[in-house]
Design a protein around this motif. Structure first.
Motif, PDB file in Angstrom:
ATOM      1  N   LYS A  52       0.094  -3.472   6.923  1.00 54.67           N
ATOM      2  CA  LYS A  52       0.972  -3.755   7.799  1.00 54.67           C
ATOM      3  C   LYS A  52       2.096  -2.628   8.745  1.00 54.67           C
ATOM      4  O   LYS A  52       2.180  -2.372   9.417  1.00 54.67           O
ATOM      5  CB  LYS A  52       1.730  -4.460   6.718  1.00 54.67           C
ATOM      6  CG  LYS A  52       1.101  -6.097   6.432  1.00 54.67           C
ATOM      7  CD  LYS A  52       1.821  -7.229   6.084  1.00 54.67           C
ATOM      8  CE  LYS A  52       1.903  -8.349   6.017  1.00 54.67           C
ATOM      9  NZ  LYS A  52       2.561  -8.947   4.704  1.00 54.67           N
ATOM     10  N   GLN A  68      -2.556  -3.892   1.634  1.00 54.70           N
ATOM     11  CA  GLN A  68      -2.253  -5.423   2.500  1.00 54.70           C
ATOM     12  C   GLN A  68      -1.080  -4.634   3.024  1.00 54.70           C
ATOM     13  O   GLN A  68      -1.155  -4.356   4.395  1.00 54.70           O
ATOM     14  CB  GLN A  68      -1.923  -6.948   1.774  1.00 54.70           C
ATOM     15  CG  GLN A  68      -2.923  -7.242   1.123  1.00 54.70           C
ATOM     16  CD  GLN A  68      -3.190  -8.381   1.073  1.00 54.70           C
ATOM     17  OE1 GLN A  68      -2.328  -8.867   0.370  1.00 54.70           O
ATOM     18  NE2 GLN A  68      -3.608  -9.616   1.589  1.00 54.70           N
ATOM     19  N   LYS A  69      -0.360  -3.991   1.937  1.00 48.41           N
ATOM     20  CA  LYS A  69       0.831  -3.255   2.657  1.00 48.41           C
ATOM     21  C   LYS A  69       0.416  -2.219   3.837  1.00 48.41           C
ATOM     22  O   LYS A  69       1.568  -1.646   4.206  1.00 48.41           O
ATOM     23  CB  LYS A  69       1.245  -2.708   1.546  1.00 48.41           C
ATOM     24  CG  LYS A  69       2.284  -3.462   0.645  1.00 48.41           C
ATOM     25  CD  LYS A  69       3.177  -3.106  -0.624  1.00 48.41           C
ATOM     26  CE  LYS A  69       3.197  -3.969  -1.431  1.00 48.41           C
ATOM     27  NZ  LYS A  69       5.131  -3.684  -2.586  1.00 48.41           N
ATOM     28  N   LYS A  70      -0.041  -0.943   3.238  1.00 53.20           N
ATOM     29  CA  LYS A  70      -0.675  -0.028   4.047  1.00 53.20           C
ATOM     30  C   LYS A  70      -1.333  -0.294   5.136  1.00 53.20           C
ATOM     31  O   LYS A  70      -1.305  -0.146   6.021  1.00 53.20           O
ATOM     32  CB  LYS A  70      -2.289   0.319   3.229  1.00 53.20           C
ATOM     33  CG  LYS A  70      -2.576   2.219   3.671  1.00 53.20           C
ATOM     34  CD  LYS A  70      -3.086   3.112   3.379  1.00 53.20           C
ATOM     35  CE  LYS A  70      -3.429   3.747   4.204  1.00 53.20           C
ATOM     36  NZ  LYS A  70      -4.720   5.266   3.074  1.00 53.20           N
ATOM     37  N   LEU A 126      -7.964  -9.382  -4.155  1.00 50.77           N
ATOM     38  CA  LEU A 126      -7.085  -9.059  -3.282  1.00 50.77           C
ATOM     39  C   LEU A 126      -5.897  -7.951  -3.890  1.00 50.77           C
ATOM     40  O   LEU A 126      -6.271  -7.468  -5.554  1.00 50.77           O
ATOM     41  CB  LEU A 126      -6.351 -10.171  -3.656  1.00 50.77           C
ATOM     42  CG  LEU A 126      -6.418 -11.139  -3.450  1.00 50.77           C
ATOM     43  CD1 LEU A 126      -5.430 -12.730  -3.978  1.00 50.77           C
ATOM     44  CD2 LEU A 126      -6.116 -11.519  -1.781  1.00 50.77           C
ATOM     45  N   ASP A 127      -5.709  -7.171  -2.801  1.00 46.35           N
ATOM     46  CA  ASP A 127      -5.226  -5.609  -2.855  1.00 46.35           C
ATOM     47  C   ASP A 127      -3.944  -5.310  -2.646  1.00 46.35           C
ATOM     48  O   ASP A 127      -4.058  -5.429  -0.931  1.00 46.35           O
ATOM     49  CB  ASP A 127      -5.621  -4.778  -3.280  1.00 46.35           C
ATOM     50  CG  ASP A 127      -5.765  -3.379  -4.102  1.00 46.35           C
ATOM     51  OD1 ASP A 127      -4.761  -3.177  -3.974  1.00 46.35           O
ATOM     52  OD2 ASP A 127      -6.473  -2.284  -3.258  1.00 46.35           O
ATOM     53  N   GLU A 128      -2.603  -5.336  -3.838  1.00 43.74           N
ATOM     54  CA  GLU A 128      -1.458  -5.600  -2.395  1.00 43.74           C
ATOM     55  C   GLU A 128      -1.703  -4.460  -1.673  1.00 43.74           C
ATOM     56  O   GLU A 128      -0.907  -4.638  -0.343  1.00 43.74           O
ATOM     57  CB  GLU A 128      -0.561  -6.031  -3.268  1.00 43.74           C
ATOM     58  CG  GLU A 128      -0.534  -7.862  -3.335  1.00 43.74           C
ATOM     59  CD  GLU A 128       1.018  -7.946  -5.091  1.00 43.74           C
ATOM     60  OE1 GLU A 128       1.355  -7.667  -4.948  1.00 43.74           O
ATOM     61  OE2 GLU A 128       0.238  -9.050  -5.388  1.00 43.74           O
ATOM     62  N   SER A 129      -1.273  -3.412  -2.505  1.00 43.76           N
ATOM     63  CA  SER A 129      -1.219  -2.396  -1.707  1.00 43.76           C
ATOM     64  C   SER A 129      -1.550  -2.105  -0.396  1.00 43.76           C
ATOM     65  O   SER A 129      -1.567  -0.987   0.147  1.00 43.76           O
ATOM     66  CB  SER A 129      -1.903  -1.325  -2.929  1.00 43.76           C
ATOM     67  OG  SER A 129      -2.948  -0.770  -3.033  1.00 43.76           O
TER      68      SER A 129
END
Length: 478
Positions: free
Chosen positions: A59, A55-57, A50-53
């Protein structure tokens, strides 16, 4: 590996009949012997980190794709509109070339004169017969007349600030500040047939100073913008306020929509533009952030061009930064500065004529860049609803940053006129358009002229101006 396989083939190790009882190896964990047939494939479960950054990118990129698709669709709509305008201009040009002009048998195209929208404007070039040809072709005017105004009524007033009028209903509404009553703000309704017949109207509590007022196109309502953070609607029949909108900031300007009778606008001190629908609630239908945080001191609803759809509904606003055009039909589009008005100075007044699509912006020098007294008036033509062409400019004396109003005067079969209060003489002046040459000068007032308005009904025109202590009304004749 190839050598091992070759050795196995020679020794017949990999032959099927030898694989049944032949032990290839032992298990590395339990040391148990196993055959080849005992070996099975094991598939490991996929491992996800899991890489939140990231995922934000993703989106953000998805949102950007949606925005680009919307922008592309809007550009395609604009392209279709421009194609339609182009076809209309081609037809117009073809008609101009086929018709004779002012008794001359030579077609326009053979006389070496271009259509108005493509002419080059240098200073005041084009004065004289060239503009006569333009008006004759574009408006069908048989001979251009020069309209002259004469004083019809003069009324003494106390603390006058702003006014508007409707020639059809013969009514004028005047905003006043009465110094003898502790600076009380109020309205005065004047009968234009007999200006001595007038009555005072009290403002709602907390209204404070009126910064702008507009009589509706139907003449039955008056829209008021005030520093009390209110946008109010006055019934001209009952003298009662039928609606009061609470605003998030002080209101400096207001306007009715020329293309929709239900929409009204307010320009705020912080540069915001609010749109209301009178059929709905007290909250704005749309709120727009302005290009600058400076007060919007003028709003004009631009005439909708038939070649465009409802998406092209536009507003012209002005702050000290200059005149801007807003596409209300596409709220995502940012307002743009009217071409030809760049680097002129601080804009203090903008007048617009829905009949001719003429715009005149008045400027004073910016104090931070110039210490000299001066200024200019710039004429800009709106062509085909979406193009803006600077015609010319003239120097004027504008030194103080004081927001005076100006007006367009459009009379059938006559040159359009631009009316404004001159700072030096304190008198009303008229300039002929598009030449911008002086047409008329009137007797000066004791105080500077604060507002100028023009109204027309059934072929009759009425021009008015107001200073702190005097209201003047002029009627016109050839």
């Amino acid at each position: 590996m190839e050598e091992v396989q070759k050795y196995a083939r020679e020794k017949k190790i990999l032959q099927p009949e030898n694989l049944k009882n032949y032990h290839l190896a032992r298990c590395p964990q339990c040391n148990t012997k196993y055959n080849l047939k005992d070996i099975i494939k094991l598939y490991a479960s996929p491992v996800v980190v899991l890489d939140e950054s990231l995922q934000k990118k993703v989106k953000s990129l998805d949102a950007e794709v949606v925005s680009l698709k919307t922008e592309r669709a809007s550009l395609l709509d604009i392209q279709d509109d421009l194609f339609s305008v182009q076809q209309n201009l081609i037809k117009e040009l073809s008609n101009l070339r086929e018709k004779p002009c002012c008794g001359d048998d030579a077609p326009l195209g053979e006389r070496g004169m271009e259509p108005f929208s493509f002419m080059s404007a240098k200073g005041n070039q084009g004065q004289g017969g060239q503009w006569d040809h333009y008006f004759a072709h574009n408006f069908g005017r048989q001979g251009i007349l020069h309209w002259k105004f004469q004083l019809q009524h003069e009324l003494a007033v106390d603390g006058a600030r702003l006014f508007d009028m409707d020639a059809s209903y013969q009514i004028l509404v005047l905003a006043r500040r009465i110094s003898g009553m502790g600076g009380t703000h109020m309205l005065k309704k004047v009968n234009l047939i007999n200006p001595l017949e007038n009555e005072d109207i009290q403002l709602p509590p907390g209204t404070k100073a009126i910064k702008d007022l507009r009589v509706s196109p139907c003449g039955r309502l008056t829209l008021l913008a005030s520093l009390g953070k209110k946008l109010s609607i006055l019934s001209m029949g009952s003298n009662n306020f039928v609606t009061n909108y609470d605003l998030p900031g002080q209101a400096w300007s207001c306007s009715w929509d020329l293309n929709s009778p239900h929409h009204i606008y307010a320009g705020l001190q912080n540069g915001m533009l609010l749109m209301f629908d009178m059929r709905h609630s007290q909250t704005p239908l749309h709120s727009f952030i302005g290009p600058t945080p400076r007060p919007i001191h003028t709003i004009h609803s631009l005439r909708q061009n038939r070649a465009f759809s409802h998406r092209t509904q536009k507003l012209l606003t002005a702050s000290s930064s200059g005149p801007y055009v807003w596409n209300i039909g596409s709220p995502s589009e940012r307002p743009f500065l009217v071409p030809g008005s760049e680097d002129q100075g601080a804009c203090v007044s903008v007048a617009y004529s829905p009949s001719t699509d003429d715009i005149v912006a008045s400027y004073r020098p910016k104090t931070e860049t110039s210490s000299k007294t001066g200024g200019s008036q710039v004429l800009i033509k709106r062509v085909a609803g979406c193009f803006y062409h600077k015609i010319g400019s003239v120097p004027v004396h504008l030194s103080d940053f004081h927001l005076t109003k100006s007006a367009m005067v459009d009379i059938p079969n006559c040159y359009p006129l631009f009316a404004y209060g001159d700072e030096v003489t304190r008198g009303l002046k008229l300039r002929e358009l598009p030449s911008l040459k002086m047409s008329q000068n009137f007797e000066p007032h004791q105080h500077p002229i604060l507002d100028v308005k023009y109204a027309r009904s059934q072929g009759k025109g009425l021009l008015g101006c107001v200073s702190e202590d005097k209201l003047q009304l002029f009627s016109g004749e050839v």
